[in-house]
Design a protein around this motif. Structure first.
Motif, PDB file in Angstrom:
ATOM      1  N   ALA A  14       9.115  -1.093  -1.184  1.00 53.65           N
ATOM      2  CA  ALA A  14       9.512  -2.491  -0.991  1.00 53.65           C
ATOM      3  C   ALA A  14      11.029  -2.629  -1.052  1.00 53.65           C
ATOM      4  N   MET A  15      11.556  -3.516  -0.213  1.00 57.74           N
ATOM      5  CA  MET A  15      12.992  -3.706  -0.170  1.00 57.74           C
ATOM      6  C   MET A  15      13.410  -5.041  -0.787  1.00 57.74           C
ATOM      7  N   THR A  16      12.467  -5.790  -1.354  1.00 58.02           N
ATOM      8  CA  THR A  16      12.799  -7.019  -2.049  1.00 58.02           C
ATOM      9  C   THR A  16      12.328  -6.898  -3.482  1.00 58.02           C
ATOM     10  N   ASP A  49      16.166  -0.836  -4.016  1.00 60.00           N
ATOM     11  CA  ASP A  49      16.612   0.037  -2.933  1.00 60.00           C
ATOM     12  C   ASP A  49      15.704   1.253  -2.795  1.00 60.00           C
ATOM     13  N   ALA A  50      15.291   1.533  -1.559  1.00 60.09           N
ATOM     14  CA  ALA A  50      14.493   2.731  -1.310  1.00 60.09           C
ATOM     15  C   ALA A  50      15.384   3.962  -1.411  1.00 60.09           C
ATOM     16  N   ILE A  51      14.810   5.060  -1.886  1.00 58.29           N
ATOM     17  CA  ILE A  51      15.498   6.341  -1.889  1.00 58.29           C
ATOM     18  C   ILE A  51      14.714   7.284  -0.982  1.00 58.29           C
ATOM     19  N   ARG A  52      15.210   8.500  -0.805  1.00 56.56           N
ATOM     20  CA  ARG A  52      14.581   9.399   0.162  1.00 56.56           C
ATOM     21  C   ARG A  52      13.324  10.072  -0.367  1.00 56.56           C
ATOM     22  N   LEU A  53      13.001   9.852  -1.635  1.00 63.24           N
ATOM     23  CA  LEU A  53      11.697  10.264  -2.145  1.00 63.24           C
ATOM     24  C   LEU A  53      10.664   9.303  -1.564  1.00 63.24           C
ATOM     25  N   ALA A 111       9.242   5.643  -2.882  1.00 63.17           N
ATOM     26  CA  ALA A 111       9.897   5.340  -4.149  1.00 63.17           C
ATOM     27  C   ALA A 111      11.130   4.461  -3.966  1.00 63.17           C
ATOM     28  N   THR A 112      11.398   3.677  -4.989  1.00 65.30           N
ATOM     29  CA  THR A 112      12.629   2.901  -5.069  1.00 65.30           C
ATOM     30  C   THR A 112      13.443   3.425  -6.249  1.00 65.30           C
ATOM     31  N   VAL A 113      14.617   2.850  -6.425  1.00 63.89           N
ATOM     32  CA  VAL A 113      15.435   3.200  -7.582  1.00 63.89           C
ATOM     33  C   VAL A 113      14.671   2.914  -8.874  1.00 63.89           C
ATOM     34  N   SER A 114      13.955   1.784  -8.912  1.00 63.66           N
ATOM     35  CA  SER A 114      13.161   1.464 -10.108  1.00 63.66           C
ATOM     36  C   SER A 114      12.109   2.524 -10.398  1.00 63.66           C
ATOM     37  N   THR A 115      11.481   3.035  -9.350  1.00 64.38           N
ATOM     38  CA  THR A 115      10.461   4.073  -9.527  1.00 64.38           C
ATOM     39  C   THR A 115      11.036   5.284 -10.243  1.00 64.38           C
ATOM     40  N   ILE A 116      12.162   5.764  -9.765  1.00 62.19           N
ATOM     41  CA  ILE A 116      12.698   7.010 -10.312  1.00 62.19           C
ATOM     42  C   ILE A 116      13.254   6.803 -11.718  1.00 62.19           C
ATOM     43  N   VAL A 117      13.768   5.605 -11.999  1.00 63.91           N
ATOM     44  CA  VAL A 117      14.183   5.296 -13.377  1.00 63.91           C
ATOM     45  C   VAL A 117      12.965   5.315 -14.296  1.00 63.91           C
ATOM     46  N   PRO A 173       0.812  -1.209   0.000  1.00 62.37           N
ATOM     47  CA  PRO A 173       0.000   0.000   0.000  1.00 62.37           C
ATOM     48  C   PRO A 173       0.850   1.265   0.000  1.00 62.37           C
ATOM     49  N   ARG A 174       0.216   2.378  -0.431  1.00 67.86           N
ATOM     50  CA  ARG A 174       0.878   3.663  -0.621  1.00 67.86           C
ATOM     51  C   ARG A 174       1.516   4.191   0.665  1.00 67.86           C
ATOM     52  N   HIS A 175       0.905   3.916   1.820  1.00 67.18           N
ATOM     53  CA  HIS A 175       1.401   4.538   3.046  1.00 67.18           C
ATOM     54  C   HIS A 175       2.605   3.828   3.627  1.00 67.18           C
ATOM     55  N   LEU A 176       2.959   2.654   3.075  1.00 70.29           N
ATOM     56  CA  LEU A 176       4.105   1.916   3.593  1.00 70.29           C
ATOM     57  C   LEU A 176       5.379   2.332   2.872  1.00 70.29           C
ATOM     58  N   GLU A 177       6.510   1.995   3.464  1.00 69.28           N
ATOM     59  CA  GLU A 177       7.781   2.281   2.818  1.00 69.28           C
ATOM     60  C   GLU A 177       7.901   1.464   1.545  1.00 69.28           C
TER      61      GLU A 177
END
Length: 280
Positions: free
Chosen positions: A13-15, A130-134, A137-143, A7-11
């Protein structure tokens, strides 16, 4: 392989599943391929012209692309950036273009090429999880966000210069798959159940299902609602330049399948990603 999204409110995903790792690699490839085409489109665009539906000029858009990829590069490398701890918003985008006085699309094209090369090198060192400080979001999100931005703004630059965008539309599949979970609003989806097949012209279909606030990618079975869209229109809808209703009225977005009315819920389940410079 089906993939359930938090869900949106959680950090974030780290896997990462093997499928998502492969999609991250493809999105990186897509970003690398589109960069020289974007740079060419930027150089040919009139800097003071405003694309349709935009308050920003091409020069403003180019400045935003330069600063945002520079800040994203910092975020992926773990350095302080403007993305730290803040949601994407029009206000953040305005803050970004205020970081540089440069508005020459020719000068900025070179800076975008240099910044994107550094960013791609950084994100290729990750599997995407990997989560980023956005937030969220993860690295995949920002790519994924940047790869889609290339097609969105490349299309705008090309349109204002009277030329055609030469980006490889098929490359949008993996970036869309990365961004869809970020755009998803589980609160709005709390009492919704249904599945979608997104068929952006020239792009491999993307399927997902929503059940009581959870999103599942690559869902099995026949989708309840099929949404067919023109690529550039789909991206413009995605940042709020064009409404889904207007896109449907002009024939650029069509709903089908056994429950076509579910398309009416799509903007609520996946609201536009906030973007600066959009006319309201």
């Amino acid at each position: 392989m089906r993939e359930s999204v938090q869900p949106r409110h959680l950090e974030a995903a780290m896997t990462q599943t093997p499928a998502s790792v492969e999609h991250h690699r493809r999105a990186c490839d897509a970003l690398e391929r589109s960069t020289p085409l974007l740079v060419e489109a930027m150089r040919g665009a009139p800097g003071q012209v405003r694309p349709r539906g935009m308050r920003w000029t091409n020069g403003d858009i180019a400045a935003h692309m330069y600063v945002s990829v520079t800040e994203a590069d910092k975020a992926v490398r773990g350095e302080p950036s403007l993305f730290d701890g803040v949601e994407l918003s029009a206000e953040l985008d305005e803050q970004m273009i205020g970081q540089t006085p440069e508005r020459s699309v020719t000068v900025l094209a070179d800076l975008v090429a240099e910044g994107t090369a550094s960013f791609v090198a950084a994100v290729r060192a990750h599997d995407g999880s990997d989560a980023i400080r956005l937030p969220r979001a993860t690295v995949s999100t920002i790519v994924g966000l940047f790869a889609l931005d290339h097609h969105l703004h490349g299309g705008q630059f090309s349109e204002t210069s009277g030329s055609r965008w030469h980006g490889r539309v098929a490359d949008m599949h993996s970036p869309l798959r990365a961004v869809l979970p970020y755009a998803f609003d589980p609160t709005a989806a709390r009492d919704f159940r249904g599945s979608f097949s997104l068929r952006v012209r020239g792009v491999e279909p993307l399927t997902c299902s929503v059940a009581d606030g959870r999103l599942e990618l690559d869902s099995d079975g026949r989708a309840d609602c099929t949404m067919t869209a023109d690529p550039q229109t789909f991206l413009l809808v995605g940042i709020g330049v064009v409404s889904q209703v207007r896109a449907a009225m002009t024939g650029k977005l069509r709903a089908g399948g056994r429950k076509p009315w579910l398309a009416l819920a799509f903007p609520r389940l996946f609201p536009p990603v906030p973007h600066g410079g959009v006319l309201r």
